[in-house]
Design a protein around this motif. Structure first.
Motif, PDB file in Angstrom:
ATOM      1  N   LYS A 190       4.424  16.963   3.549  1.00  0.00           N
ATOM      2  CA  LYS A 190       5.049  17.785   4.578  1.00  0.00           C
ATOM      3  C   LYS A 190       4.055  18.350   5.586  1.00  0.00           C
ATOM      4  CE  LYS A 190       9.046  19.122   1.796  1.00  0.00           C
ATOM      5  NZ  LYS A 190       9.790  20.244   1.161  1.00  0.00           N
ATOM      6  N   ASN A 191       2.772  18.394   5.218  1.00  0.00           N
ATOM      7  CA  ASN A 191       1.774  18.906   6.161  1.00  0.00           C
ATOM      8  C   ASN A 191       1.268  17.822   7.102  1.00  0.00           C
ATOM      9  OD1 ASN A 191       0.314  17.442   4.246  1.00  0.00           O
ATOM     10  ND2 ASN A 191      -1.498  18.735   4.453  1.00  0.00           N
ATOM     11  N   GLY A 192       1.860  16.614   7.000  1.00  0.00           N
ATOM     12  CA  GLY A 192       1.499  15.536   7.911  1.00  0.00           C
ATOM     13  C   GLY A 192       0.440  14.598   7.379  1.00  0.00           C
ATOM     14  N   SER A 193      -0.061  14.834   6.180  1.00  0.00           N
ATOM     15  CA  SER A 193      -1.116  13.991   5.628  1.00  0.00           C
ATOM     16  C   SER A 193      -0.558  12.763   4.909  1.00  0.00           C
ATOM     17  CB  SER A 193      -1.999  14.800   4.668  1.00  0.00           C
ATOM     18  OG  SER A 193      -1.243  15.292   3.579  1.00  0.00           O
ATOM     19  N   ARG A 194      -1.499  11.921   4.421  1.00  0.00           N
ATOM     20  CA  ARG A 194      -1.190  10.659   3.748  1.00  0.00           C
ATOM     21  C   ARG A 194      -0.294   9.794   4.640  1.00  0.00           C
ATOM     22  NH1 ARG A 194      -4.948  12.798   1.576  1.00  0.00           N
ATOM     23  NH2 ARG A 194      -5.248  13.074  -0.677  1.00  0.00           N
ATOM     24  N   PHE A 195       0.888   9.379   4.170  1.00  0.00           N
ATOM     25  CA  PHE A 195       1.718   8.452   4.947  1.00  0.00           C
ATOM     26  C   PHE A 195       2.879   9.134   5.667  1.00  0.00           C
ATOM     27  CE2 PHE A 195       0.794   4.024   2.903  1.00  0.00           C
ATOM     28  CZ  PHE A 195      -0.431   4.023   3.526  1.00  0.00           C
ATOM     29  N   HIS A 196       2.741  10.418   5.934  1.00  0.00           N
ATOM     30  CA  HIS A 196       3.805  11.147   6.636  1.00  0.00           C
ATOM     31  C   HIS A 196       4.172  10.486   7.964  1.00  0.00           C
ATOM     32  CE1 HIS A 196       6.073  14.704   8.028  1.00  0.00           C
ATOM     33  NE2 HIS A 196       5.510  14.469   9.199  1.00  0.00           N
ATOM     34  N   ASP A 197       3.165   9.968   8.686  1.00  0.00           N
ATOM     35  CA  ASP A 197       3.407   9.427  10.026  1.00  0.00           C
ATOM     36  C   ASP A 197       4.236   8.142  10.026  1.00  0.00           C
ATOM     37  OD1 ASP A 197       2.068  11.521  11.111  1.00  0.00           O
ATOM     38  OD2 ASP A 197       0.295  10.408  11.724  1.00  0.00           O
ATOM     39  N   LEU A 198       4.439   7.530   8.879  1.00  0.00           N
ATOM     40  CA  LEU A 198       5.265   6.317   8.845  1.00  0.00           C
ATOM     41  C   LEU A 198       6.694   6.594   9.312  1.00  0.00           C
ATOM     42  CD1 LEU A 198       4.307   4.350   5.588  1.00  0.00           C
ATOM     43  CD2 LEU A 198       3.405   4.113   7.915  1.00  0.00           C
ATOM     44  N   ARG A 199       7.163   7.816   9.137  1.00  0.00           N
ATOM     45  CA  ARG A 199       8.531   8.153   9.533  1.00  0.00           C
ATOM     46  C   ARG A 199       8.744   7.974  11.037  1.00  0.00           C
ATOM     47  NH1 ARG A 199      10.173  14.059   8.454  1.00  0.00           N
ATOM     48  NH2 ARG A 199       9.583  13.437   6.339  1.00  0.00           N
ATOM     49  N   TYR A 200       7.678   8.108  11.813  1.00  0.00           N
ATOM     50  CA  TYR A 200       7.807   8.011  13.264  1.00  0.00           C
ATOM     51  C   TYR A 200       7.941   6.564  13.745  1.00  0.00           C
ATOM     52  CZ  TYR A 200       6.061  12.776  12.770  1.00  0.00           C
ATOM     53  OH  TYR A 200       5.887  14.076  12.386  1.00  0.00           O
ATOM     54  N   TYR A 201       7.616   5.617  12.882  1.00  0.00           N
ATOM     55  CA  TYR A 201       7.685   4.209  13.277  1.00  0.00           C
ATOM     56  C   TYR A 201       9.110   3.695  13.453  1.00  0.00           C
ATOM     57  CZ  TYR A 201       2.725   3.048  13.050  1.00  0.00           C
ATOM     58  OH  TYR A 201       1.382   2.966  13.306  1.00  0.00           O
ATOM     59  N   THR A 202      10.094   4.493  13.095  1.00  0.00           N
ATOM     60  CA  THR A 202      11.476   4.094  13.348  1.00  0.00           C
ATOM     61  C   THR A 202      11.854   4.304  14.813  1.00  0.00           C
ATOM     62  OG1 THR A 202      12.237   6.294  12.657  1.00  0.00           O
ATOM     63  CG2 THR A 202      12.206   4.552  10.977  1.00  0.00           C
ATOM     64  N   LYS A 203      10.978   4.936  15.577  1.00  0.00           N
ATOM     65  CA  LYS A 203      11.176   5.110  17.017  1.00  0.00           C
ATOM     66  C   LYS A 203      10.437   3.994  17.752  1.00  0.00           C
ATOM     67  CE  LYS A 203      13.248   9.075  16.312  1.00  0.00           C
ATOM     68  NZ  LYS A 203      14.719   9.243  16.519  1.00  0.00           N
ATOM     69  N   ASP A 204      11.124   3.295  18.613  1.00  0.00           N
ATOM     70  CA  ASP A 204      10.565   2.122  19.276  1.00  0.00           C
ATOM     71  C   ASP A 204       9.299   2.445  20.076  1.00  0.00           C
ATOM     72  OD1 ASP A 204      10.978  -0.767  19.918  1.00  0.00           O
ATOM     73  OD2 ASP A 204      11.052   0.018  21.966  1.00  0.00           O
ATOM     74  N   ASP A 205       9.302   3.556  20.810  1.00  0.00           N
ATOM     75  CA  ASP A 205       8.144   3.918  21.629  1.00  0.00           C
ATOM     76  C   ASP A 205       6.914   4.171  20.764  1.00  0.00           C
ATOM     77  OD1 ASP A 205       9.670   3.664  23.861  1.00  0.00           O
ATOM     78  OD2 ASP A 205       9.955   5.821  24.206  1.00  0.00           O
ATOM     79  N   TYR A 206       7.123   4.869  19.656  1.00  0.00           N
ATOM     80  CA  TYR A 206       6.002   5.167  18.754  1.00  0.00           C
ATOM     81  C   TYR A 206       5.478   3.876  18.127  1.00  0.00           C
ATOM     82  CZ  TYR A 206       3.201   7.635  15.271  1.00  0.00           C
ATOM     83  OH  TYR A 206       2.149   8.097  14.513  1.00  0.00           O
ATOM     84  N   PHE A 207       6.392   3.027  17.709  1.00  0.00           N
ATOM     85  CA  PHE A 207       6.021   1.753  17.102  1.00  0.00           C
ATOM     86  C   PHE A 207       5.137   0.939  18.055  1.00  0.00           C
ATOM     87  CE2 PHE A 207       6.799  -2.775  16.537  1.00  0.00           C
ATOM     88  CZ  PHE A 207       6.592  -2.958  15.173  1.00  0.00           C
ATOM     89  N   LYS A 208       5.546   0.824  19.302  1.00  0.00           N
ATOM     90  CA  LYS A 208       4.802   0.032  20.277  1.00  0.00           C
ATOM     91  C   LYS A 208       3.433   0.629  20.583  1.00  0.00           C
ATOM     92  CE  LYS A 208       8.855  -1.963  22.571  1.00  0.00           C
ATOM     93  NZ  LYS A 208       9.696  -1.953  23.801  1.00  0.00           N
ATOM     94  N   ALA A 209       3.328   1.953  20.490  1.00  0.00           N
ATOM     95  CA  ALA A 209       2.064   2.621  20.810  1.00  0.00           C
ATOM     96  C   ALA A 209       1.081   2.633  19.643  1.00  0.00           C
ATOM     97  CB  ALA A 209       2.340   4.054  21.261  1.00  0.00           C
ATOM     98  N   ILE A 229       0.852  -1.184   0.000  1.00  0.00           N
ATOM     99  CA  ILE A 229       0.000   0.000   0.000  1.00  0.00           C
ATOM    100  C   ILE A 229       0.893   1.240   0.000  1.00  0.00           C
ATOM    101  CG2 ILE A 229      -1.900   1.189   1.153  1.00  0.00           C
ATOM    102  CD1 ILE A 229      -2.523  -1.440   2.606  1.00  0.00           C
ATOM    103  N   TYR A 230       0.702   2.089  -1.005  1.00  0.00           N
ATOM    104  CA  TYR A 230       1.538   3.275  -1.181  1.00  0.00           C
ATOM    105  C   TYR A 230       0.800   4.549  -0.786  1.00  0.00           C
ATOM    106  CZ  TYR A 230       4.133   0.145  -4.369  1.00  0.00           C
ATOM    107  OH  TYR A 230       4.829  -0.899  -4.917  1.00  0.00           O
ATOM    108  N   GLY A 231       1.575   5.532  -0.326  1.00  0.00           N
ATOM    109  CA  GLY A 231       1.026   6.858  -0.044  1.00  0.00           C
ATOM    110  C   GLY A 231       2.161   7.859   0.030  1.00  0.00           C
ATOM    111  N   HIS A 232       1.889   9.097  -0.347  1.00  0.00           N
ATOM    112  CA  HIS A 232       2.927  10.129  -0.312  1.00  0.00           C
ATOM    113  C   HIS A 232       3.246  10.544   1.124  1.00  0.00           C
ATOM    114  CE1 HIS A 232       3.474  10.785  -4.530  1.00  0.00           C
ATOM    115  NE2 HIS A 232       2.185  11.036  -4.744  1.00  0.00           N
ATOM    116  N   ASN A 233       4.471  11.004   1.304  1.00  0.00           N
ATOM    117  CA  ASN A 233       4.929  11.552   2.579  1.00  0.00           C
ATOM    118  C   ASN A 233       4.790  13.073   2.493  1.00  0.00           C
ATOM    119  OD1 ASN A 233       6.301  12.414   4.850  1.00  0.00           O
ATOM    120  ND2 ASN A 233       8.263  11.526   4.285  1.00  0.00           N
TER     121      ASN A 233
END
Length: 243
Positions: free
Chosen positions: A134-153, A128-132
């Motif tokens: 800059k205003n935080g829409s679409r799949f922008h939030d995927l970048r935060y999944y590289t942080k362990d705490d965010y991933f677990k939450a 499943i594809y989506g643009h990243n």
């Protein structure tokens, strides 16, 4: 003569400033419209059967969605993120990369599945594809999944289907990979794919050996780069609609 040169330079500077301001204003207006249309669509087609914020009590009106665009095949939702959008499938991967659900040209495009995938989310791996954006829409939030705490939450991923059922997935890894990686495969050998996807993952968790359909969410890592932020998830259960 010097006065004329000064005036010319001043005129050019004003023109450059006005052009830059116009361009910047256009970008912010585009971001505003993207967020506005997404929010309005969500309010129009999403209802909840109980006041408890349980994702399993959300109902998606696919009648309205597919009346707008028959290419809608599902709705993707990750609680406490901005990922809450329809999923489309075009004739190829270019169909919705710069086109929205209303079939209008849009820099944000749409969330869409790979052209090799079926519409049912029953393939070995659905990409499943989506643009990243800059205003935080679409799949922008995927970048935060590289942080362990965010991933677990934010490990639980929901895909709502037109028949009223809900696919519930457990995210098991997050990584930054090359756009041409062999991990962008749809027909997979489950055990090998799990092993390969975990191998270089920056964040990971244990995965069941029981074979279940997988999904991979993918977005650009940075502009003008072949790197991609990806999130891998495995189907936990398919919740049937209440009779």
């Amino acid at each position: 003569m010097k006065e004329k040169i000064r005036k010319v330079i001043l005129f050019i500077s004003i023109c450059v400033f006005l052009y830059s301001a116009f361009q910047l204003g256009s970008i912010f207006y585009n971001y505003y419209m993207i967020e506005k249309e997404t929010e309005e669509l969500t309010q129009e087609v999403i209802t909840t059967t109980k006041e408890d914020n349980d994702p399993l009590h959300r109902v998606v009106d696919f009648g309205k969605l597919q009346k707008t665009n028959q290419d809608v095949i599902g709705w993707l939702y990750i609680p406490d993120t901005k990922i809450d959008e329809p999923i489309l499938k075009g004739k190829d991967n270019d169909t919705y990369i710069r086109t929205d659900i209303y079939k209008k040209s849009n820099s944000a495009g749409s969330i869409f599945v790979d052209e090799r995938n079926e519409k049912t989310f029953e393939d070995g791996n659905t990409i499943i594809y989506g643009h990243n954006m800059k205003n935080g829409s679409r799949f922008h939030d995927l970048r935060y999944y590289t942080k362990d705490d965010y991933f677990k939450a934010h490990q639980t991923v929901y895909i709502y289907l037109p028949d009223g059922s809900i696919n519930v997935y457990d995210a098991y890894a997050s990584d930054i990979i090359d756009a041409y990686s062999e991990l962008y495969s749809t027909a997979i050998e489950y055990a090998k794919y799990i092993k390969d996807s975990l191998k270089g993952a920056s964040v990971r968790t244990e995965v069941s050996e029981e074979e279940k359909p997988l999904i991979m969410l993918s977005t650009c890592y940075t502009t003008n780069s072949d790197d991609r932020n990806v999130l891998y998830a495995r189907l936990r259960e398919k919740v049937k609609p209440t009779e």
